[in-house]
Design a protein around this motif. Structure first.
Motif, mmCIF file in Angstrom:
data_model
loop_
_atom_site.group_PDB
_atom_site.id
_atom_site.type_symbol
_atom_site.label_atom_id
_atom_site.label_comp_id
_atom_site.label_asym_id
_atom_site.label_seq_id
_atom_site.Cartn_x
_atom_site.Cartn_y
_atom_site.Cartn_z
ATOM 1 N N LEU A 10 0.810 -1.226 0.000
ATOM 2 C CA LEU A 10 0.000 0.000 0.000
ATOM 3 C C LEU A 10 0.836 1.266 0.000
ATOM 4 O O LEU A 10 0.303 2.359 -0.231
ATOM 5 N N GLN A 11 2.124 1.151 0.267
ATOM 6 C CA GLN A 11 2.943 2.344 0.450
ATOM 7 C C GLN A 11 3.027 3.266 -0.754
ATOM 8 O O GLN A 11 3.189 4.471 -0.590
ATOM 9 N N PRO A 12 2.885 2.782 -2.004
ATOM 10 C CA PRO A 12 2.865 3.734 -3.131
ATOM 11 C C PRO A 12 1.616 4.603 -3.164
ATOM 12 O O PRO A 12 1.593 5.624 -3.859
ATOM 13 N N PHE A 13 0.571 4.208 -2.408
ATOM 14 C CA PHE A 13 -0.718 4.878 -2.500
ATOM 15 C C PHE A 13 -1.146 5.578 -1.209
ATOM 16 O O PHE A 13 -1.850 6.579 -1.253
ATOM 17 N N ALA A 93 -6.972 7.292 6.666
ATOM 18 C CA ALA A 93 -5.815 7.138 5.790
ATOM 19 C C ALA A 93 -5.575 8.442 5.054
ATOM 20 O O ALA A 93 -6.519 9.099 4.603
ATOM 21 N N LEU A 94 -4.319 8.809 4.933
ATOM 22 C CA LEU A 94 -3.890 9.945 4.121
ATOM 23 C C LEU A 94 -3.312 9.384 2.829
ATOM 24 O O LEU A 94 -2.327 8.627 2.862
ATOM 25 N N LEU A 95 -3.932 9.718 1.709
ATOM 26 C CA LEU A 95 -3.505 9.175 0.424
ATOM 27 C C LEU A 95 -2.466 10.064 -0.239
ATOM 28 O O LEU A 95 -2.481 11.289 -0.085
ATOM 29 N N TYR A 96 -1.593 9.449 -0.994
ATOM 30 C CA TYR A 96 -0.662 10.219 -1.806
ATOM 31 C C TYR A 96 -1.403 10.830 -2.999
ATOM 32 O O TYR A 96 -2.393 10.261 -3.487
ATOM 33 N N PRO A 97 -0.953 11.978 -3.483
ATOM 34 C CA PRO A 97 -1.540 12.520 -4.710
ATOM 35 C C PRO A 97 -1.445 11.503 -5.840
ATOM 36 O O PRO A 97 -0.405 10.869 -6.029
ATOM 37 N N GLY A 98 -2.538 11.347 -6.553
ATOM 38 C CA GLY A 98 -2.586 10.383 -7.640
ATOM 39 C C GLY A 98 -3.182 9.044 -7.261
ATOM 40 O O GLY A 98 -3.515 8.235 -8.140
ATOM 41 N N ALA A 99 -3.353 8.782 -5.952
ATOM 42 C CA ALA A 99 -3.862 7.477 -5.510
ATOM 43 C C ALA A 99 -5.378 7.411 -5.476
ATOM 44 O O ALA A 99 -5.943 6.318 -5.517
ATOM 45 N N ALA A 100 -6.063 8.549 -5.387
ATOM 46 C CA ALA A 100 -7.518 8.540 -5.226
ATOM 47 C C ALA A 100 -8.246 7.787 -6.341
ATOM 48 O O ALA A 100 -9.121 6.966 -6.061
ATOM 49 N N PRO A 101 -7.919 8.012 -7.622
ATOM 50 C CA PRO A 101 -8.630 7.264 -8.660
ATOM 51 C C PRO A 101 -8.440 5.756 -8.545
ATOM 52 O O PRO A 101 -9.349 4.982 -8.864
ATOM 53 N N LEU A 102 -7.275 5.321 -8.068
ATOM 54 C CA LEU A 102 -6.981 3.897 -7.988
ATOM 55 C C LEU A 102 -7.684 3.237 -6.810
ATOM 56 O O LEU A 102 -8.124 2.086 -6.907
ATOM 57 N N LEU A 103 -7.796 3.936 -5.693
ATOM 58 C CA LEU A 103 -8.404 3.363 -4.496
ATOM 59 C C LEU A 103 -9.898 3.660 -4.382
ATOM 60 O O LEU A 103 -10.663 2.839 -3.877
#
Length: 288
Positions: A10-13, A93-103
């Motif tokens: 999960l760390q990339p996201f 959870a705090l998401l990285y920028p760019g992760a929202a569409p994927l999760l």
């Protein structure tokens, strides 16, 4: 507050996972509100006890808006005000920028500048997630359950596009947007569309929020330097530029912010009944 990094997959996201335990009510905190400042990130929060999330348009608004117990906070360029008068157990959870569409399954731009009920994005899975978190008895168990369920939302070879990772790093380093676009090889129009869909705001807006966040962390630290020195270190052209951005993002001047003495850089306590800053010694200010 319990917080930790997610497991490797999960760390990339996901940047951070966290859980809170509801402590005892603190006398004198009835009506307490908090000004939450923009980070440019997406937050996913599930409240497991207490009242649902209630937001206000301004610190002095009489009536708030109730959003529910499971909410996604989209990327923002301005502050919002929320009720923090009741202690609550929660997981987030705090998401990285760019992760929202994927999760989350929707473009980040659809989440921007607003809070969205989780069931509007995940349907019945949002209820399943909440039930599973209720079954877990400790913060550690809840975080383990939470990350397992988040992993189940990733499909196939999900990854943040390399061009986006490259661009986010360059913008965070202060590289001018036009130069970043040139380095990607994309047309300006194509790059802006890609960035908005993944991050939820235009590249220039994102760069402004990131620069503001770096200055804010310094300003919130103990023994912080003067606002003018913070502005110069953060790359602002002059102190007036810094003050304009600060007011736009927070509704406060740097001096007013420092006088509030926030316990966390992006969370500024306020009193809803008198609309005066509350001393941090009067209680704690849990996250969403």
């Amino acid at each position: 507050m319990y917080s930790r990094l997610p497991r490797a997959a999960l760390q990339p996201f996901v940047k951070t996972l966290w859980a809170t335990c509801a402590g005892p009510s603190v006398p004198g905190t009835s009506g307490l509100r908090e000004r939450v400042l923009p980070t440019g990130a997406v937050h996913l929060v599930i409240r497991l006890s207490g009242s649902p999330l209630r937001l206000y348009d301004t610190p002095s608004s009489e009536d708030g808006r109730v959003l529910g117990h499971a909410v996604v906070g989209g990327p923002r360029t301005g502050f919002y005000v929320r009720d923090v008068s009741s202690p609550a157990e929660s997981v987030g959870a705090l998401l990285y920028p760019g992760a929202a569409p994927l999760l989350l399954g929707v473009p980040a731009e659809a989440l921007a500048e607003r809070h969205t009920p989780l069931d509007a994005l995940w349907g019945g899975f949002a209820s399943e997630l909440t039930e599973r978190l209720h079954e877990a008895q400790t913060p550690e168990a809840r975080l383990s359950t939470f990350e397992s369920l988040l992993l189940s939302r990733l499909r196939g070879e999900a990854r943040i596009a390399p061009v986006l990772s490259f661009s986010l790093g360059r913008l965070a380093s202060g590289v001018e947007v036009g130069r970043v676009v040139d380095q990607t090889g994309y047309s300006h129009r194509h790059f802006i569309a890609l960035f908005r869909e993944a991050v939820g705001m235009a590249p220039k807006q994102y760069a402004r929020v990131v620069r503001f966040g770096a200055a804010l962390e310094r300003l919130a630290a103990r023994g912080a330097p003067r606002p003018g020195d913070v502005a110069a270190d953060a790359g602002y052209s002059d102190q007036a530029h810094f003050h304009r951005d600060f007011r736009a993002f927070t509704g406060l001047s740097p001096g007013e912010y420092q006088a509030a003495a926030p316990l966390k850089a992006h969370h500024v306590p306020i009193r809803s009944n008198s609309f005066k800053t509350l001393s941090p010694r009067a209680g704690t200010f849990p996250r969403e």
